[in-house]
Design an enzyme around this catalytic site. Structure first.
Site, PDB file in Angstrom:
ATOM      1  N   SER A 196       0.820  -1.219   0.000  1.00 18.41           N
ATOM      2  CA  SER A 196       0.000   0.000   0.000  1.00 18.41           C
ATOM      3  C   SER A 196       0.846   1.258   0.000  1.00 18.41           C
ATOM      4  CB  SER A 196      -0.935   0.012   1.210  1.00 18.41           C
ATOM      5  OG  SER A 196      -0.216   0.268   2.407  1.00 18.41           O
ATOM      6  N   ILE A 199       2.582   3.450  -5.187  1.00 19.08           N
ATOM      7  CA  ILE A 199       2.222   2.719  -6.403  1.00 19.08           C
ATOM      8  C   ILE A 199       0.995   1.833  -6.166  1.00 19.08           C
ATOM      9  CG2 ILE A 199       2.972   0.944  -8.040  1.00 19.08           C
ATOM     10  CD1 ILE A 199       5.827   2.050  -7.744  1.00 19.08           C
ATOM     11  N   VAL A 285       5.346  -4.120  -4.078  1.00 24.79           N
ATOM     12  CA  VAL A 285       6.112  -4.249  -2.832  1.00 24.79           C
ATOM     13  C   VAL A 285       7.445  -3.513  -2.903  1.00 24.79           C
ATOM     14  CG1 VAL A 285       5.028  -6.397  -2.107  1.00 24.79           C
ATOM     15  CG2 VAL A 285       6.999  -6.481  -3.653  1.00 24.79           C
ATOM     16  N   HIS A 460      -8.564  34.198  -1.164  1.00 21.17           N
ATOM     17  CA  HIS A 460      -9.867  33.634  -0.797  1.00 21.17           C
ATOM     18  C   HIS A 460     -10.812  33.747  -1.986  1.00 21.17           C
ATOM     19  CE1 HIS A 460     -13.449  32.751   1.605  1.00 21.17           C
ATOM     20  NE2 HIS A 460     -14.024  33.781   1.000  1.00 21.17           N
TER      21      HIS A 460
END
Length: 481
Positions: A196, A199, A285, A460
């Protein structure tokens, strides 16, 4: 034409081609060696094409919530996988051609082939083996032939490739790396994503938006383990709410293959094993440096954990030989490679004022939905370093622009030294935070204090206002919450 150069760079990824351009700007006779595609993995099979895919996914997400914007779509929006992939490849091809133009513009010789170091200052270039993935564009005209080339300075910028776990090696059909994940011939109905990090989560997010059932398996306690825990927790909740299944503190121990599907054996920390059936598995991984077959061993170049060891200026232990980018170790990010290359070549050229890169000020971005971006120390890392800190937080739910966009899920978190006001870290999750993070990167690089940030005027209505509010919150002065 002479085969002798001031600088030869092996690899034309973001680090390599940017370094070549800077070398040419500094008046150095420069050549770059490339075996597959100008722009490297990032441009052809990484950063750029994945963002094109994720843009398509974003459009799908917006369409799914059209009613909340007062809009009605006639019929259901569907994705043609071949068209989504074609757009992504087209974006990549356009930029690939752009790198070729930059090489020509800056009078950089491109040598097409595979380079091998024979001795300090000398390489032999041979015909490249057939690449696993064809270049986006034809080889540009004017490419120099194979042969022996010499240079006083040789820079290795060969990048990295997906790391494979023993017994779960990608096969190109059922077990994918990011290469296959980018060009599916048909959309799978279900996918298991192993890992996780950026990628893994980006592909998980993409396929989820495309209507695929996605399960993410992560070894660590939190997804996106390098991120601040509070931020990754918010991201996890948002992804789960979208329908993603996430299993933390677990690992895929075995994968059984059928004709057109897989069964992943997932072991949790308590030792229990669950079998998950899916069409495909994406192995995400990590990556490893491309240090093989370059002749580094014969020259006695020092390496560590699959990467070339360098000093703060890219110099190896062999005189005249340098390394930059992924092959020189983490963080393995394109923007790190680019900056590392500029530092390296400017040091070689004797540019005054060059100093090593501060890796603590390199931003990281994950382009999932919601996006995640960060720079500097996490809250936990700051405490572990013995710093007394002040922490500010500001939620997207209190920002007018976020509400108007329909993107009011997210948070901006800032971490300051309690005594000096130094900005130690900034962490974000939410819409467009990958664009916002650079404001804090600039602030950190200029050694800005909390007081200066408080007196900075933000426009803003913008999402950027939340950056100031987070700073104000760290000092008990938040205005709009």
């Amino acid at each position: 034409m002479s085969n002798n150069y001031d600088v030869i760079i092996i690899g034309s990824g973001p680090g390599g081609y940017v370094t070549a351009i800077r070398a040419a700007q500094l008046g150095l006779k420069t050549a770059i060696v490339e075996r597959e595609h100008l722009g490297g993995i990032c441009l052809n099979w990484g950063c750029i094409p994945t963002k094109a895919l994720l843009r398509s996914a974003e459009m799908m997400d917006h369409a799914a919530h059209a009613k909340s914007y007062g809009l009605t779509l006639e019929g259901k929006m569907t994705a043609k996988v071949e068209d989504v992939v074609a757009r992504s490849r087209g974006v990549s091809a356009r930029l690939n051609g752009g790198v070729g133009f930059l090489m020509k513009k800056n009078k950089i010789d491109v040598i097409w082939g595979e380079a091998k170091l024979k001795k300090p200052g000398e390489i032999v270039v041979s015909k490249p083996s057939k690449p696993a993935y064809e270049p986006q564009n034809p080889i540009p005209k004017g490419i120099l032939p194979e042969g022996t080339y010499t240079a006083k300075h040789i820079i290795v910028a060969t990048g990295a490739r997906p790391r494979a776990l023993p017994g779960i090696e990608p096969d190109g059909k059922l077990i994918w790396t990011y290469f296959e994940s980018m060009v599916p011939k048909e959309m799978p109905k279900s996918i298991v994503v192993m890992g996780s990090g950026a990628i893994g989560i980006e592909f998980a997010s993409f396929y989820l938006s495309m209507g695929v059932e996605v399960t993410v398996v992560e070894l660590m306690k939190n997804i996106m383990p390098v991120e601040d825990v509070e931020i990754s927790t918010i991201a996890r909740k948002a992804l789960v709410k979208r329908g993603m299944k996430i299993i933390n503190e677990a690992k895929v121990t075995k994968v059984d293959k059928a004709a057109n599907s897989i069964t992943a054996h997932v072991e949790t920390k308590d030792g229990k094993v669950t079998q998950i059936n899916a069409d495909r598995l994406i192995s995400a991984v990590g990556v490893q440096g491309n240090i093989e077959n370059l002749g580094l061993e014969d020259l006695g170049v020092k390496t560590d954990r699959g990467c070339v060891v360098i000093d703060g200026y890219g110099k190896t232990n062999v005189e005249g030989l340098y390394a930059i980018g992924d092959v020189a170790g983490p963080p393995m990010l394109a923007h790190k490679a680019e900056h590392e290359g500029v530092i390296c070549i400017e040091k070689i050229a004797g540019v005054p004022g060059v100093h090593p890169m501060d890796k603590g000020k390199i931003p990281g971005c994950t382009y999932c939905h919601p996006q995640v971006a960060s720079v500097g120390l996490t809250e936990a890392a700051a405490k572990e370093a013995g710093r007394e800190i002040r922490v500010g937080r500001y939620s997207f739910t209190a920002n007018g622009k976020a509400i108007a966009l329909g993107e009011d899920n997210g948070m901006i978190k800032t971490i300051f030294d309690k005594h000096t006001g130094e900005l130690l870290g900034a962490h974000m999750v939410g819409a467009e935070v990958t664009e916002l993070i650079q404001g804090f990167v600039v602030a950190m690089n200029l050694e800005t204090t909390e007081e200066e940030l408080m007196h900075t005027i933000f426009p803003h209505p913008t999402l950027s206002e939340m950056m100031k509010e987070s700073v104000l919150d760290a000092y008990g002065r938040v205005l709009n919450a």
